[in-house]
Design an enzyme around this catalytic site. Structure first.
Site, PDB file in Angstrom:
ATOM      1  N   ASP A  77     -56.267-157.048 -30.445  1.00 13.81           N
ATOM      2  CA  ASP A  77     -55.306-156.059 -29.970  1.00 13.81           C
ATOM      3  C   ASP A  77     -54.106-155.907 -30.894  1.00 13.81           C
ATOM      4  O   ASP A  77     -53.403-154.910 -30.838  1.00 13.81           O
ATOM      5  CB  ASP A  77     -54.825-156.399 -28.555  1.00 13.81           C
ATOM      6  CG  ASP A  77     -54.295-157.828 -28.445  1.00 13.81           C
ATOM      7  OD1 ASP A  77     -53.987-158.440 -29.492  1.00 13.81           O
ATOM      8  OD2 ASP A  77     -54.189-158.327 -27.321  1.00 13.81           O
TER       9      ASP A  77
ATOM     10  N   ASP B 194     -60.673-162.696 -27.915  1.00 11.35           N
ATOM     11  CA  ASP B 194     -59.334-163.166 -27.600  1.00 11.35           C
ATOM     12  C   ASP B 194     -59.323-163.680 -26.166  1.00 11.35           C
ATOM     13  O   ASP B 194     -60.222-163.388 -25.378  1.00 11.35           O
ATOM     14  CB  ASP B 194     -58.316-162.021 -27.722  1.00 11.35           C
ATOM     15  CG  ASP B 194     -58.066-161.627 -29.165  1.00 11.35           C
ATOM     16  OD1 ASP B 194     -58.368-162.445 -30.056  1.00 11.35           O
ATOM     17  OD2 ASP B 194     -57.580-160.513 -29.399  1.00 11.35           O
TER      18      ASP B 194
ATOM     19  N   ASP C 108     -54.906-158.226 -36.322  1.00 12.09           N
ATOM     20  CA  ASP C 108     -56.346-158.385 -36.081  1.00 12.09           C
ATOM     21  C   ASP C 108     -57.178-157.387 -36.878  1.00 12.09           C
ATOM     22  O   ASP C 108     -58.404-157.491 -36.902  1.00 12.09           O
ATOM     23  CB  ASP C 108     -56.655-158.202 -34.590  1.00 12.09           C
ATOM     24  CG  ASP C 108     -56.168-159.364 -33.740  1.00 12.09           C
ATOM     25  OD1 ASP C 108     -56.291-160.509 -34.205  1.00 12.09           O
ATOM     26  OD2 ASP C 108     -55.674-159.125 -32.632  1.00 12.09           O
TER      27      ASP C 108
END
Length: 974
Positions: A707, A406, A711
């Site tokens: 997070d 990310d 996900d």
């Protein structure tokens, strides 16, 4: 019961709900299936509000659930009735992973096939030793092996237990979350009124009325019935990167686990715990089938090969001994002698020899070495901000070939900050001190930020710092004021009541405006997208004056805006105007275009979420380590590309694309472009999952960061899922293998380094262990066949195979990682656990050691002045063989610190005090065993000359090891 009475009107609504849901449970007592109510929150129901309308909307649901939209649930209800609600609709708790106590974990360790072989061997050895060999001493070997099994099992269980306890400590934070609900007061004078109560999220029940404010987390699923400029960030659940405007009329579905970014609202709870959307995703996150890691597969294969080698050697030995016995029996019978029962003793002896060889062949220290190395690394990684939830993920991380990361919070600081700007007529590359500005306009500027904003600071007890609640962009402005030591909270408290009108930000308007009373007129504060607000400005401030903002000046400022945006910054324009009250009639207040015209430009700021300081070097280290880093983000592609360039991820020849285009491709097209794909922007959680699956199909070992709750599928699909300890949701942490406690990409690179260290440490021990086993096995086999008797007694082999190897596992398994580990490519998934270099080292050292032992057995009697035909002197010679054998292993242990032909085997040895202590300790124990072991260890006193020869022969392993490394051998395939 609280649910026994129900009106006819509600009964009709229940029947309508039954038709809408196909299935609906209705008994004599009040019954509503939470599973069916929770379907209101599924995506398809958002586009089908008729189902909710048939139930009477939020008001109808409140009636059915015996609640009240204004007063909430009645606190007069007994605690038992609240328990009834929890029992019927479930508690607002999410099923935590099953926690096994120490003894169940201890029991599970015996599923290890290597331990099973040890247990069977120990039992057979114990039975034969006690019943046939020698009842007084025959129990020693079998009992000692069983003790070894217990040691391995205890160490494994203790580490598994500690791992679970550490993870539970991390998750304790969630138990401190509170939320606000409305419940009817108990006092009679307050009958009909509801009061706001702060309660634990675990105490929320179906039917509760939850109050939402900016920064609140939605604690359960429900239906919104009141909203004021309410916006919710649903990215943690749906992957939507934009804030969602919530209204009772349009989008009234509230989803647990999401966050309110603006406004306020109230909703009635319809689903909690396992029936909520959050709970359902968490259940799915736990459903991943456990699979072996690459190292586990290789170790199982290695153990199988070693076991077969020992078995074949044992069978060969037994067959040879039986053949010799058969030939002797044939000669005896041929001479006319009779067969007697005692003739079977040799058969039993042959079987015992075979079992001994099998026991010697099994690498008892291997499972302990794996456990020690993984456990030691896990504890050290904790200090480096890596909480390892699954021990095996350590070594898997070391072989990772790809990291899908990310952006926000992992590569960047997740701290929107004003880094440059155009203030009061001048461009600044950095935010200047506020003393540079005229105080008259500075006061206006500070008020515009304080009053035309909904963000605020909240002091986080866990992080020991203020964190921004609400819009991160607005938070950046507040952070700037904080650095200037300007108290915006005091301004809000003093002037909040002066706010006359607030026109909230919307994606269509791209600006926010607030009007406040100011003397006989009004002050209008406006902020938003730079080009839009700039076009509405008539003047700008320079020093103490206002200047006309002509077209040339606007073009100049637009160039400034473009320069900021092209370097990855979000630009925001702040402006104001004073309006006389005589101009402010009713029509003026209702016309935003009139309100937001003729503005005076205050500032254009460039806001950036800066890249973490250590990230560029960490990415560079990853590349040198042969690990490809890909950025997967929801940002627009230009911002993503710029940040990726700053990090060193996006380079010339690399590919950056948007999730929309990636989604449209076929599988074959994706497989072609993925090798060059470096940035995937505007991506959805499904895009990330598809990317991970394709990478695994291509043979990559994939690490994925995440997070958000959404996900979880990608985290579970990856070889190693890395969740964020600060920004990560509980679902993401549960789905992951490693929790990055500081949310920093640098910690991921450290995890790679530790993983490689684990893998190499296990291989170091394996190189040492196999050398010991090959020599011990060959010596026992040749001695048995030649008929000279086993020079290494069972208890001596036990000392070598168990005690010394266990200590060697601790010494070699705790070698600390070095930066050199990041200068090579990861081992291929199908690479053998033993490379050519290790095989050469094992073979060369084994040949040397075996030659020495055979020479001592053959010529040692003459050299040391001993007669092998005399029992005591034969024992003395065997003791020299045993001592030389052990000392050769001790010095070879130093050789085994390196497995890739490194010339300096002593490099870094002083950094591992555990190795030094154990190495000295093994020699010390060996002295005690030889000099004081006596009949228990079948040893006797050795003189200085015999000790000197043994030490010299052992030490020669080191210089010979240097010579052996000059022999060409293939390393690991790259």
């Amino acid at each position: 019961m609280w649910n026994q009475k129900i009106s006819e009107e509600n009964r009709e609504k229940l029947l309508l709900a039954k038709n809408a849901f196909q299935k609906y449970t209705r008994q004599l007592e009040f019954e509503v299936s939470p599973e069916h109510l929770s379907t209101l929150h599924e995506q398809n129901d958002k586009t089908n509000p008729e189902k909710l309308a048939k139930m009477g909307g939020a008001k109808g649901l409140a009636d059915i659930l015996q609640s009240d939209l204004q007063m909430g649930l009645c606190n007069k209800e007994s605690k038992s009735k609240f328990r009834d609600r929890k029992r019927h609709f479930a508690e607002n708790r999410y099923k935590e992973p099953e926690f096994k106590g120490f003894w169940p974990l201890f029991k599970d360790t015996f599923d290890d096939p290597t331990l099973k072989i040890l247990i069977v061997s120990a039992i057979v050895s114990l039975i034969l030793g006690v019943t046939i060999e020698d009842p007084k001493t025959g129990w020693i070997e079998g009992t000692a092996i069983l003790m070894a099994v217990l040691i391995v099992s205890f160490v494994t269980a203790i580490n598994d237990y500690q791992k679970e306890m550490q993870f539970r400590e991390l998750n304790k934070v969630k138990d401190n979350i509170t939320c606000t609900v409305v419940r009817e007061k108990e006092a009679e004078e307050f009958a009909g009124e509801g009061e706001k109560l702060a309660i634990s999220i675990h105490d929320i029940v179906v039917g509760d009325i939850v109050v939402l404010e900016t920064g609140s987390k939605v604690p359960a699923d429900g239906i919104l019935f009141y909203a004021s400029e309410l916006k919710v960030n649903e990215s943690s659940m749906t992957g939507e990167i934009n804030e969602i405007t919530k209204t009772p009329e349009e989008d009234c579905w509230m989803i647990s686990g999401t966050e309110v970014t603006q406004g306020e609202g109230k909703f009635i709870v319809t689903s909690v715990g396992k029936h909520s959307q959050w709970g359902k995703i968490m259940e799915k996150a736990k459903s991943k089938e456990e699979v072996n890691t690459p190292l586990q597969d290789k170790l199982e294969k290695m153990a199988d090969q070693i076991g077969k080698l020992g078995l074949y050697s044992a069978i060969l030995t037994v067959l040879v001994l039986l053949a010799k016995w058969g030939f002797k029996l044939y000669l005896k019978l041929n001479e006319g002698e009779k067969f007697v029962f005692h003739d079977l003793v040799e058969v039993v002896d042959a079987v015992i020899v075979g079992i001994t060889i099998v026991v010697v062949a099994v690498p008892e220290g291997l499972p302990l070495a794996v456990t020690i190395s993984l456990a030691y690394s896990m504890k050290k990684m904790m200090q480096d901000n890596n909480l390892v939830r699954k021990l095996e993920s350590c070594e898997t991380m070391g072989n990772a070939t790809c990291i899908c990361s990310d952006k926000t919070g992992t590569l960047t600081k997740n701290e929107m900050t004003v880094v440059e700007g155009y203030f009061f007529g001048e461009k600044y590359e950095q935010v200047p001190d506020c003393e540079k500005f005229d105080e008259k306009y500075m006061e206006i500027f500070v008020r515009s930020i304080a009053l035309n904003s909904k963000a605020y600071f909240h002091y986080d007890e866990l992080k020991k710092k203020d964190i921004v609640m609400g819009s991160k962009t607005e938070g950046a402005l507040l952070i700037m004021l904080k650095k200037w030591e300007r108290e915006f909270n005091e301004i809000r408290e003093d002037e909040e009541q002066l706010i006359t009108k607030c026109i909230p930000f919307s994606s269509k308007r791209k600006r926010m405006t607030t009007i406040i009373q100011d003397g006989n007129g009004y002050l209008v504060f406006c902020k938003g997208a730079s080009e839009i607000v700039l076009d509405k400005c008539k003047n700008y401030i320079f020093e103490e004056n206002k200047f006309i903002l002509d077209q040339d000046k606007k073009n100049e400022l637009k160039k400034v805006i473009h320069e900021m945006a092209s370097t990855g910054k979000r630009t925001l324009c702040l402006a104001y105007r004073r309006v006389d009250s005589s101009l402010c009639d009713k029509d003026w207040f209702s016309n935003p275009d009139e309100i937001e015209k003729d503005l005076v430009l205050l500032s254009i700021v460039g806001i950036k979420d800066p890249v973490r300081d250590a990230v560029p070097q960490a990415v560079k280290d990853s590349k040198s380590a042969g690990v490809t880093v890909r950025m997967v983000t929801g940002d627009n592609i230009e911002t993503a590309k710029h940040i990726a360039k700053e990090c060193g991820i996006y380079s010339e020849g690399g590919l950056a694309m948007e999730g929309f285009d990636f989604r449209k491709m076929t599988d074959e097209e994706r497989l072609k472009i993925i090798p060059n794909l470096q940035v995937l922007a505007r991506s959805s959680p499904q895009d990330k999952l598809v990317l991970v699956k394709h990478l695994k199909e291509m043979g990559e070992i994939v690490g994925v960061t995440g997070d958000g709750t959404n996900d979880a599928p990608a985290l579970k699909e990856a070889n190693v899922g890395l969740s964020m300890g600060i920004a990560g949701t509980d679902v993401a942490k549960e789905a992951s293998d490693i929790v990055i406690l500081d949310d920093n990409f640098k910690s991921i690179v450290i995890a790679i380094m530790w993983g490689r260290s684990v893998y190499d440490n296990i291989r170091k021990f394996l190189q040492f262990q196999l050398t010991v086993n090959v020599v011990a096995l060959a010596t026992s086999l040749l001695a048995a066949i030649s008929g000279v008797g086993l020079p290494l007694k069972a208890v001596q082999l036990l000392w070598v195979n168990l005690i010394m190897d266990t200590l060697a596992a601790l010494a070699l398994g705790t070698e600390p990682p070095t930066k050199e580990l990041l200068k090579r490519r990861p081992y291929k998934k199908d690479a053998s656990l033993l490379n050519g270099i290790m095989k050469r080292n094992i073979a060369a050292q084994s040949i040397y050691q075996l030659s020495v032992l055979l020479l001592i057995l053959k010529f040692g009697g003459d050299f040391f002045g001993l007669d092998p035909l005399v029992a005591e002197e034969k024992l003395h010679l065997d003791c020299i063989v045993f001592n030389t054998f052990v000392l050769m292993q001790v010095f070879n242990e130093i050789n085994c610190r390196k497995i890739n032909d490194e010339p300096n085997i002593l490099k870094g040895i002083l950094n591992n005090y555990i190795f030094l202590v154990i190495w000295v300790g093994i020699i010390s124990i060996q002295v005690i065993v030889i000099e004081f072991g006596g009949s228990f260890f079948a040893t006797t006193h050795l003189n200085a000359f015999e000790w000197g020869v043994s030490l010299l022969l052992g030490f020669l392993s080191i210089p010979l090891g240097f010579v052996f490394r000059l022999i060409p051998a293939k390393g690991d395939p790259q």
